[in-house]
Design a protein around this motif. Structure first.
Motif, PDB file in Angstrom:
ATOM      1  N   ILE A  32       0.821  -1.209   0.000  1.00  0.00           N
ATOM      2  CA  ILE A  32       0.000   0.000   0.000  1.00  0.00           C
ATOM      3  C   ILE A  32       0.861   1.268   0.000  1.00  0.00           C
ATOM      4  CG2 ILE A  32      -1.597   1.350   1.428  1.00  0.00           C
ATOM      5  CD1 ILE A  32      -3.008  -1.185   2.132  1.00  0.00           C
ATOM      6  N   LEU A  33       2.019   1.254   0.645  1.00  0.00           N
ATOM      7  CA  LEU A  33       2.839   2.457   0.761  1.00  0.00           C
ATOM      8  C   LEU A  33       3.250   3.050  -0.584  1.00  0.00           C
ATOM      9  CD1 LEU A  33       5.089   1.877   3.888  1.00  0.00           C
ATOM     10  CD2 LEU A  33       3.318   3.579   3.553  1.00  0.00           C
ATOM     11  N   PRO A  34       3.736   2.274  -1.545  1.00  0.00           N
ATOM     12  CA  PRO A  34       4.075   2.900  -2.831  1.00  0.00           C
ATOM     13  C   PRO A  34       2.876   3.560  -3.511  1.00  0.00           C
ATOM     14  CG  PRO A  34       5.006   0.706  -2.705  1.00  0.00           C
ATOM     15  CD  PRO A  34       4.124   0.880  -1.518  1.00  0.00           C
ATOM     16  N   VAL A  35       1.722   2.951  -3.402  1.00  0.00           N
ATOM     17  CA  VAL A  35       0.518   3.548  -3.994  1.00  0.00           C
ATOM     18  C   VAL A  35       0.210   4.882  -3.320  1.00  0.00           C
ATOM     19  CG1 VAL A  35      -1.964   3.243  -4.332  1.00  0.00           C
ATOM     20  CG2 VAL A  35      -0.413   1.314  -4.662  1.00  0.00           C
ATOM     21  N   LEU A  36       0.314   4.925  -2.009  1.00  0.00           N
ATOM     22  CA  LEU A  36       0.063   6.182  -1.290  1.00  0.00           C
ATOM     23  C   LEU A  36       1.077   7.252  -1.664  1.00  0.00           C
ATOM     24  CD1 LEU A  36      -0.892   4.872   2.262  1.00  0.00           C
ATOM     25  CD2 LEU A  36      -2.388   5.860   0.549  1.00  0.00           C
ATOM     26  N   LEU A  37       2.338   6.862  -1.825  1.00  0.00           N
ATOM     27  CA  LEU A  37       3.363   7.830  -2.208  1.00  0.00           C
ATOM     28  C   LEU A  37       3.101   8.390  -3.604  1.00  0.00           C
ATOM     29  CD1 LEU A  37       6.549   6.097  -0.796  1.00  0.00           C
ATOM     30  CD2 LEU A  37       5.490   8.186   0.023  1.00  0.00           C
ATOM     31  N   ILE A  38       2.715   7.551  -4.537  1.00  0.00           N
ATOM     32  CA  ILE A  38       2.437   8.011  -5.897  1.00  0.00           C
ATOM     33  C   ILE A  38       1.213   8.927  -5.913  1.00  0.00           C
ATOM     34  CG2 ILE A  38       1.693   7.238  -8.185  1.00  0.00           C
ATOM     35  CD1 ILE A  38       3.515   4.791  -7.755  1.00  0.00           C
TER      36      ILE A  38
END
Length: 96
Positions: A32-38
């Motif tokens: 989930i973290l990469p999606v939130l960062l993008i």
């Protein structure tokens, strides 16, 4: 706390269940973290034109308001602070 009557789960089974729960939690968090960062990066990029427009509007309205200029502003600094500041500037000039 007292154990209720009946068969208790073995401790190794509880430990394995907790381990599996930790691994699943870490996997979900890592995905989930990469999606939130993008998404946050895209939101920040989309806000750039909005902030530029807002700055232009603020500058435009600040000119039309009847705000006093720097020369018309009144210094309301307390007397002891003004005297202290004047004394310090005087002492700096004397040292030169």
């Amino acid at each position: 706390m007292k154990q209720l009557p009946g068969k208790a789960r073995p401790k190794w089974l509880v430990a394995v269940g907790q381990g599996i729960a930790v691994v699943v939690f870490i996997a979900i968090t890592a995905s989930i973290l990469p999606v939130l960062l993008i998404v946050s990066l895209l939101a920040a990029l989309l806000l750039i034109p909005v902030m530029r427009q807002l700055r232009k509007e603020v500058e435009r309205t600040a000119v039309t308001l009847n705000t006093p200029s720097r020369e018309e502003m009144v210094d309301i600094t307390p007397l002891h602070q003004r005297l202290q500041r004047e004394f310090l500037t005087f002492m700096r000039r004397c040292r030169r």
